[in-house]
Design a protein around this motif. Structure first.
Motif, PDB file in Angstrom:
ATOM      1  N   UNK A 107       0.857  -1.179   0.000  1.00  0.00           N
ATOM      2  CA  UNK A 107       0.000   0.000   0.000  1.00  0.00           C
ATOM      3  C   UNK A 107       0.894   1.229   0.000  1.00  0.00           C
ATOM      4  N   UNK A 108       0.556   2.219  -0.810  1.00  0.00           N
ATOM      5  CA  UNK A 108       1.356   3.450  -0.857  1.00  0.00           C
ATOM      6  C   UNK A 108       0.508   4.606  -1.387  1.00  0.00           C
ATOM      7  N   UNK A 109       1.054   5.821  -1.201  1.00  0.00           N
ATOM      8  CA  UNK A 109       0.408   7.003  -1.744  1.00  0.00           C
ATOM      9  C   UNK A 109       0.727   7.139  -3.226  1.00  0.00           C
ATOM     10  N   UNK A 110      -0.198   7.699  -3.959  1.00  0.00           N
ATOM     11  CA  UNK A 110       0.000   7.877  -5.392  1.00  0.00           C
ATOM     12  C   UNK A 110       1.091   8.911  -5.657  1.00  0.00           C
ATOM     13  N   UNK A 111       1.940   8.606  -6.638  1.00  0.00           N
ATOM     14  CA  UNK A 111       2.956   9.550  -7.091  1.00  0.00           C
ATOM     15  C   UNK A 111       2.361  10.404  -8.209  1.00  0.00           C
ATOM     16  N   UNK A 112       3.131  11.387  -8.655  1.00  0.00           N
ATOM     17  CA  UNK A 112       2.634  12.302  -9.689  1.00  0.00           C
ATOM     18  C   UNK A 112       2.202  11.537 -10.939  1.00  0.00           C
ATOM     19  N   UNK A 113       3.012  10.541 -11.361  1.00  0.00           N
ATOM     20  CA  UNK A 113       2.689   9.769 -12.554  1.00  0.00           C
ATOM     21  C   UNK A 113       1.429   8.938 -12.342  1.00  0.00           C
ATOM     22  N   UNK A 114       1.238   8.433 -11.135  1.00  0.00           N
ATOM     23  CA  UNK A 114       0.044   7.634 -10.834  1.00  0.00           C
ATOM     24  C   UNK A 114      -1.226   8.481 -10.936  1.00  0.00           C
ATOM     25  N   UNK A 115      -1.142   9.734 -10.511  1.00  0.00           N
ATOM     26  CA  UNK A 115      -2.297  10.623 -10.563  1.00  0.00           C
ATOM     27  C   UNK A 115      -2.757  10.797 -12.002  1.00  0.00           C
ATOM     28  N   UNK A 116      -1.792  10.908 -12.907  1.00  0.00           N
ATOM     29  CA  UNK A 116      -2.126  11.050 -14.330  1.00  0.00           C
ATOM     30  C   UNK A 116      -2.722   9.763 -14.877  1.00  0.00           C
ATOM     31  N   UNK A 117      -2.126   8.632 -14.501  1.00  0.00           N
ATOM     32  CA  UNK A 117      -2.592   7.348 -15.032  1.00  0.00           C
ATOM     33  C   UNK A 117      -4.015   7.029 -14.621  1.00  0.00           C
TER      34      UNK A 117
END
Length: 241
Positions: A107-117
């Motif tokens: 489990x982890x927080x979303x990174x900048x790239x994840x937010x876009x995906x």
């Protein structure tokens, strides 16, 4: 000619060769014994052997090369571009045993790239799963998946050592929309290590995003060795006006 005996021998030779290929005893690239040798081994005509090899070639199990002989081919799976395909079904369509192993889950927080995906807001919580799918004991596909915990909170406690995340998600969340992105790339260091390939080997990458009525569900990246997978699509002409 004893046609009954000829048919029996044909089936016996076919079953023996097919069994050696499907079981992995004859891996891709293995040279099949020459027609004359098979005919002598089974006590039959070369014509009978030739018919068997032709049938195996038509089925895609062997490749017949002029003056070189016949060789076991590399199985190639096909999946439809517009479908949510199941990797286990792909492998089983090749008549190969399927298996998968969990490489990592957290489990982890979303990174900048994840937010876009996944079209998420900053601070979103994700569950990251990486697993390897195998066909006949060999790497078949690397799966790298992000699951939106706001939409699928149970993913954080799911046991993905028992069931891969794809089938688990299908059973938990009815998806309403999906998007596929397909590209050819050279294998990254991590993908190459997981798939037992030299770094930079041509691979086919299928990325998929799915949504449900509640919001974004998952982003998944499948990496296949380029010579082992094909994508197909069936469509009809657009109506003209």
């Amino acid at each position: 000619m004893d046609e009954g005996r000829d048919k029996t021998l044909h089936q016996r030779i076919l079953t023996d060769i097919e069994g050696n290929i499907v079981s992995g005893r004859w891996p891709p690239g293995t040279r099949i014994p020459f027609e004359v040798d098979l005919a002598e081994r089974y006590g039959c005509s070369r014509m009978t052997v030739n018919k068997v090899l032709s049938q195996l070639a038509k089925a895609g199990l062997i490749e017949r090369r002029r003056k070189s002989g016949s060789f076991v081919t590399q199985p190639q799976a096909q999946s439809a571009v517009l479908e949510i395909h199941d990797i286990q079904a792909e492998v089983q369509s090749l008549n190969l045993p399927y298996a998968f192993s969990l490489i990592g889950a957290r489990k982890r927080l979303a990174k900048a790239e994840d937010l876009r995906r996944l079209d998420l807001d900053k601070g979103a919580s994700l569950f990251e799963v990486t697993c390897l799918h195998q066909a006949g004991g060999h790497p078949f596909c690397l799966e790298e998946r992000l699951i939106n915990l706001a939409t699928v909170p149970d993913a954080a406690t799911a046991d993905f050592t028992i069931l891969p995340p794809g089938p688990w998600l299908v059973s938990q969340v009815p998806w309403s929309t999906a998007e596929h992105r397909i590209q050819a790339i050279g294998a990254s260091a991590d993908a190459a290590a997981a798939l037992h390939l030299p770094r930079g080997t041509p691979c086919l990458v299928v990325e998929r995003r799915t949504w449900s009525q509640e919001g974004p569900v998952t982003h998944v990246r499948f990496t296949y060795p380029g010579d082992r997978h094909a994508l197909v699509a069936r469509f009809t002409p657009a109506s003209s006006t």
